[in-house]
Design a protein around this motif. Structure first.
Motif, PDB file in Angstrom:
ATOM      1  N   ALA A 173       0.876  -1.185   0.004  1.00 47.27           N
ATOM      2  CA  ALA A 173       0.044   0.089  -0.083  1.00 47.27           C
ATOM      3  C   ALA A 173       0.810   1.307  -0.001  1.00 47.27           C
ATOM      4  O   ALA A 173       0.382   2.446  -0.004  1.00 47.27           O
ATOM      5  CB  ALA A 173      -0.763  -0.059   1.233  1.00 47.27           C
ATOM      6  N   GLY A 174       2.307   1.098   0.177  1.00 48.94           N
ATOM      7  CA  GLY A 174       3.018   2.250   0.011  1.00 48.94           C
ATOM      8  C   GLY A 174       3.444   2.868   1.453  1.00 48.94           C
ATOM      9  O   GLY A 174       3.955   3.963   1.455  1.00 48.94           O
ATOM     10  N   VAL A 175       3.027   2.036   2.526  1.00 52.26           N
ATOM     11  CA  VAL A 175       3.296   2.895   3.785  1.00 52.26           C
ATOM     12  C   VAL A 175       4.217   1.880   4.391  1.00 52.26           C
ATOM     13  O   VAL A 175       3.978   0.540   4.556  1.00 52.26           O
ATOM     14  CB  VAL A 175       1.771   2.620   4.687  1.00 52.26           C
ATOM     15  CG1 VAL A 175       1.958   3.121   6.186  1.00 52.26           C
ATOM     16  CG2 VAL A 175       0.700   3.365   3.988  1.00 52.26           C
ATOM     17  N   PHE A 176       5.346   2.085   4.722  1.00 48.56           N
ATOM     18  CA  PHE A 176       6.506   1.530   5.487  1.00 48.56           C
ATOM     19  C   PHE A 176       7.363   2.805   6.063  1.00 48.56           C
ATOM     20  O   PHE A 176       7.534   3.763   5.827  1.00 48.56           O
ATOM     21  CB  PHE A 176       7.434   0.737   4.626  1.00 48.56           C
ATOM     22  CG  PHE A 176       7.572   1.467   3.302  1.00 48.56           C
ATOM     23  CD1 PHE A 176       9.027   1.852   3.295  1.00 48.56           C
ATOM     24  CD2 PHE A 176       7.085   1.384   2.022  1.00 48.56           C
ATOM     25  CE1 PHE A 176       9.508   2.579   2.146  1.00 48.56           C
ATOM     26  CE2 PHE A 176       7.348   1.998   1.260  1.00 48.56           C
ATOM     27  CZ  PHE A 176       8.755   2.502   1.038  1.00 48.56           C
ATOM     28  N   ALA A 177       8.089   2.164   7.272  1.00 48.19           N
ATOM     29  CA  ALA A 177       8.819   3.101   7.810  1.00 48.19           C
ATOM     30  C   ALA A 177      10.273   2.778   7.660  1.00 48.19           C
ATOM     31  O   ALA A 177      10.479   1.788   7.336  1.00 48.19           O
ATOM     32  CB  ALA A 177       8.698   2.724   9.572  1.00 48.19           C
ATOM     33  N   VAL A 178      11.090   3.702   7.745  1.00 44.77           N
ATOM     34  CA  VAL A 178      12.520   3.927   7.273  1.00 44.77           C
ATOM     35  C   VAL A 178      13.422   4.407   8.452  1.00 44.77           C
ATOM     36  O   VAL A 178      12.811   5.295   9.072  1.00 44.77           O
ATOM     37  CB  VAL A 178      12.779   4.808   6.044  1.00 44.77           C
ATOM     38  CG1 VAL A 178      14.317   4.708   5.722  1.00 44.77           C
ATOM     39  CG2 VAL A 178      11.882   4.354   4.767  1.00 44.77           C
ATOM     40  N   LEU A 179      14.436   3.727   8.680  1.00 45.22           N
ATOM     41  CA  LEU A 179      15.250   3.954   9.890  1.00 45.22           C
ATOM     42  C   LEU A 179      15.824   5.566   9.709  1.00 45.22           C
ATOM     43  O   LEU A 179      16.198   5.773   8.398  1.00 45.22           O
ATOM     44  CB  LEU A 179      16.394   3.054  10.075  1.00 45.22           C
ATOM     45  CG  LEU A 179      16.124   1.449  10.611  1.00 45.22           C
ATOM     46  CD1 LEU A 179      17.273   0.643  10.517  1.00 45.22           C
ATOM     47  CD2 LEU A 179      15.526   1.742  11.828  1.00 45.22           C
ATOM     48  N   ASP A 180      15.903   6.142  10.826  1.00 45.99           N
ATOM     49  CA  ASP A 180      16.551   7.463  10.647  1.00 45.99           C
ATOM     50  C   ASP A 180      17.772   7.457  10.897  1.00 45.99           C
ATOM     51  O   ASP A 180      18.243   6.317  11.278  1.00 45.99           O
ATOM     52  CB  ASP A 180      15.563   8.536  11.778  1.00 45.99           C
ATOM     53  CG  ASP A 180      15.819   7.864  13.143  1.00 45.99           C
ATOM     54  OD1 ASP A 180      16.433   6.799  13.256  1.00 45.99           O
ATOM     55  OD2 ASP A 180      15.110   8.436  14.005  1.00 45.99           O
ATOM     56  N   SER A 181      18.512   8.499  11.049  1.00 50.62           N
ATOM     57  CA  SER A 181      20.104   8.561  10.790  1.00 50.62           C
ATOM     58  C   SER A 181      20.338   8.126  12.391  1.00 50.62           C
ATOM     59  O   SER A 181      21.453   7.541  12.417  1.00 50.62           O
ATOM     60  CB  SER A 181      20.716   9.964  10.511  1.00 50.62           C
ATOM     61  OG  SER A 181      19.968  10.731  11.502  1.00 50.62           O
ATOM     62  N   THR A 182      19.698   8.499  13.398  1.00 48.73           N
ATOM     63  CA  THR A 182      20.128   8.202  14.864  1.00 48.73           C
ATOM     64  C   THR A 182      19.982   6.591  14.941  1.00 48.73           C
ATOM     65  O   THR A 182      20.994   5.974  15.448  1.00 48.73           O
ATOM     66  CB  THR A 182      19.240   8.797  15.875  1.00 48.73           C
ATOM     67  OG1 THR A 182      19.282  10.113  15.722  1.00 48.73           O
ATOM     68  CG2 THR A 182      19.610   8.349  17.117  1.00 48.73           C
ATOM     69  N   ALA A 183      18.874   6.024  14.387  1.00 49.69           N
ATOM     70  CA  ALA A 183      18.745   4.544  14.526  1.00 49.69           C
ATOM     71  C   ALA A 183      19.887   3.863  13.758  1.00 49.69           C
ATOM     72  O   ALA A 183      20.645   2.623  14.144  1.00 49.69           O
ATOM     73  CB  ALA A 183      17.443   3.920  14.013  1.00 49.69           C
ATOM     74  N   VAL A 184      20.403   4.279  12.630  1.00 46.35           N
ATOM     75  CA  VAL A 184      21.283   3.699  11.728  1.00 46.35           C
ATOM     76  C   VAL A 184      22.529   3.813  12.427  1.00 46.35           C
ATOM     77  O   VAL A 184      23.141   2.708  12.545  1.00 46.35           O
ATOM     78  CB  VAL A 184      21.184   4.411  10.425  1.00 46.35           C
ATOM     79  CG1 VAL A 184      22.557   3.894   9.584  1.00 46.35           C
ATOM     80  CG2 VAL A 184      20.007   4.199   9.565  1.00 46.35           C
ATOM     81  N   ARG A 185      23.129   4.828  12.885  1.00 48.55           N
ATOM     82  CA  ARG A 185      24.280   4.891  13.616  1.00 48.55           C
ATOM     83  C   ARG A 185      24.270   4.011  15.020  1.00 48.55           C
ATOM     84  O   ARG A 185      25.244   3.556  15.415  1.00 48.55           O
ATOM     85  CB  ARG A 185      24.377   6.494  14.064  1.00 48.55           C
ATOM     86  CG  ARG A 185      24.774   7.178  12.875  1.00 48.55           C
ATOM     87  CD  ARG A 185      25.503   8.435  13.494  1.00 48.55           C
ATOM     88  NE  ARG A 185      24.675   9.516  14.396  1.00 48.55           N
ATOM     89  CZ  ARG A 185      23.774  10.375  13.999  1.00 48.55           C
ATOM     90  NH1 ARG A 185      23.813  10.569  12.556  1.00 48.55           N
ATOM     91  NH2 ARG A 185      22.915  10.835  14.768  1.00 48.55           N
ATOM     92  N   ASP A 186      23.076   3.934  15.656  1.00 54.09           N
ATOM     93  CA  ASP A 186      23.076   3.105  16.626  1.00 54.09           C
ATOM     94  C   ASP A 186      23.503   1.864  16.349  1.00 54.09           C
ATOM     95  O   ASP A 186      24.055   1.276  16.859  1.00 54.09           O
ATOM     96  CB  ASP A 186      21.379   3.330  17.337  1.00 54.09           C
ATOM     97  CG  ASP A 186      21.502   2.356  18.519  1.00 54.09           C
ATOM     98  OD1 ASP A 186      22.449   1.777  19.128  1.00 54.09           O
ATOM     99  OD2 ASP A 186      20.320   2.273  19.288  1.00 54.09           O
TER     100      ASP A 186
END
Length: 480
Positions: A173-186
């Motif tokens: 449906a085009g609805v999904f969450a993407v990791l932000d920069s903080t979560a990626v660095r973590d």
């Protein structure tokens, strides 16, 4: 920990001894930068000494003592020998097989001390979310991996399937969450720390295996019992290594590294993570799986050395036994040579003097051989022989027939002989059919099923207008 245990570690453990050493700053800075940060394993003494010489020159140029002397006056090789001494234990000094130059590598004790000193540095970013997710996931694996009730397992699998179905529907449906920069660095921070700790753990496993190998060598050197008892004890110890928790965990990880598909997936994931703009990518992490493979292979070679010690022990025992037999033979020969020129005075005694008597009439009479008449002349032929028949023989090239099957069939496939003949008609009559049935090549096989039959049509080689039919069992040709 008890007071006595801590006191023993303080006096005997190489890591604690390193932190108390007078030149600990020099040892930690150089060995940590050259081996740990540089992701290096065993290196030649010349390469390590050259790097240490440059490091000492830079430090002596910057740091001077109160009387103007150099802070570190010794040469590089002397420092390396001091750090590899038995009372230090920061470096391992050895000769690898097939090389006559000394090699150095850091010990697990040094890596523990270096990791502790590195952890004292302040960090601008300390991630906690990814570690919490890791803890929860590990708890799930433990709980559900030890569950014995099928209903509970099925309910958990259904729950995970429902979550995946919901996530798939949301993405569609085009609805999904993407990791932000903080979560990626973590997550990248935890990835980097875990990858380095895993490499250090491999070196500690290798050190443990090396201690077991040394114990096996000492036992072989001091053994004075039978071969069977020693072999039973050493083979049992080798089995304990493979069957221990450390051995099983190491073998599972080694099997993972040997999987080509998993290696490719791991390399692809590391390459994609290293290209993200939201993190400061560590180039050493991008090729960390190659360092894992090298460290795991060194640990495997250390385990194999125990088996090599068994083989050498058996070879030495066989050589000693053969040497004992040769010594006994030479002793008998020496005694015989001494007695040959000076025989004993009492002479030799025999139980029955004389020789066995055979009467003449007890021997069989002579019988002359029967005469055989030999006719050396060969009579002339009474009739003419058609010599053209000798040159009219039919030769079936089975290599050509096998090449036809390879052309028609791909690898690991089969087909009916009638289908092959339909594509490549028979040219040499029944002899060619027999040639097909007699094929037995490396990658070509022929099977016959007597429960069914097939009909092959072919033209007579002598008269192409005549069509003949051959009724055969069901014939299948296979290509392996």
């Amino acid at each position: 920990m008890e007071y006595a245990t801590i006191e023993a570690l303080r006096e005997r453990h190489p890591a604690w001894r390193l932190l108390r050493a007078g030149n600990s700053n020099l040892i930690l800075s150089f060995l940590g930068e050259f081996f740990v940060e540089g992701n290096r394993g065993a290196c030649r003494a010349s390469a390590v000494a050259a790097a240490l010489d440059d490091h000492l020159y830079a430090l002596n140029s910057e740091i001077l003592t109160e009387d103007g002397q150099e802070r570190f006056p010794k040469d590089a090789r002397t420092y390396l020998e001091d750090w590899a001494a038995a009372d230090a234990g920061y470096l391992r000094r050895f000769y690898p097989s097939g090389d006559d130059e000394v090699h150095y590598e850091v010990t697990p004790a040094f890596e523990k001390a270096y990791a502790w000193v590195t952890s004292l540095k302040g960090r601008s970013f300390v991630g906690t979310e990814s570690r919490l997710h890791t803890v929860v996931e590990l708890l799930r694996q433990i709980v559900h991996g030890t569950e014995l009730e099928p209903d509970v397992r099925l309910s958990e699998l259904h729950r995970r399937r429902d979550e995946l179905d919901a996530e798939i529907a949301a993405v569609e449906a085009g609805v999904f969450a993407v990791l932000d920069s903080t979560a990626v660095r973590d997550r990248y921070q935890q990835l980097s720390a875990t990858a380095r700790e895993l490499l250090s753990d491999f070196r500690e496993v290798e050190e443990n295996f090396r201690l077991l190998d040394r114990a096996a060598r000492e036992k072989i050197a001091a053994w004075d019992g039978s071969k069977g008892e020693l072999l039973a004890e050493l083979v049992g110890g080798r089995s304990e290594i493979a069957g221990s928790d450390q051995g099983r965990s190491f073998q599972s990880f080694y099997d993972f590294l040997l999987s080509e598909s998993r290696q490719a997936e791991l390399a692809e994931l590391l390459a994609k993570v290293s290209t993200l703009d939201t993190i400061e990518a560590d180039q050493r992490i991008r090729g960390i799986h190659h360092d894992w493979s090298e460290a795991a292979d060194r640990a495997q070679r250390t385990v194999r050395q125990i088996s090599e010690q068994l083989r050498r022990f058996l070879d030495d025992q066989v050589w000693l036994e053969n040497r004992r037999v040769l010594d006994l033979v030479r002793a008998v020969e020496s005694a015989a040579l001494e007695l040959r020129g000076n025989p004993p005075a009492f002479g030799l005694e025999v139980d029955q003097p004389g020789i066995e008597i055979a009467l003449p009439f007890e021997r069989p009479l002579y019988q002359p051989p029967a005469a055989v008449a030999v006719e050396s002349e060969i009579p002339h032929a009474t009739e003419d022989v058609d010599t053209d028949l000798l040159f009219a023989q039919t030769f079936v090239d089975q290599a050509r027939l096998a090449e036809i099957i390879r052309t028609v069939l791909p690898e690991d496939s089969s087909a009916l002989l009638s289908d092959v003949v339909a594509m490549y008609p028979i040219e040499q009559g029944a002899a060619e059919i027999v040639g097909y049935l007699a094929l037995n090549d490396e990658d070509v096989a022929v099977d016959m099923d007597d429960t069914d039959e097939s009909l092959l049509e072919y033209s007579d080689p002598a008269d192409p207008d005549i069509v003949k039919r051959a009724r055969l069992p069901k014939v299948t040709v296979r290509r392996r």
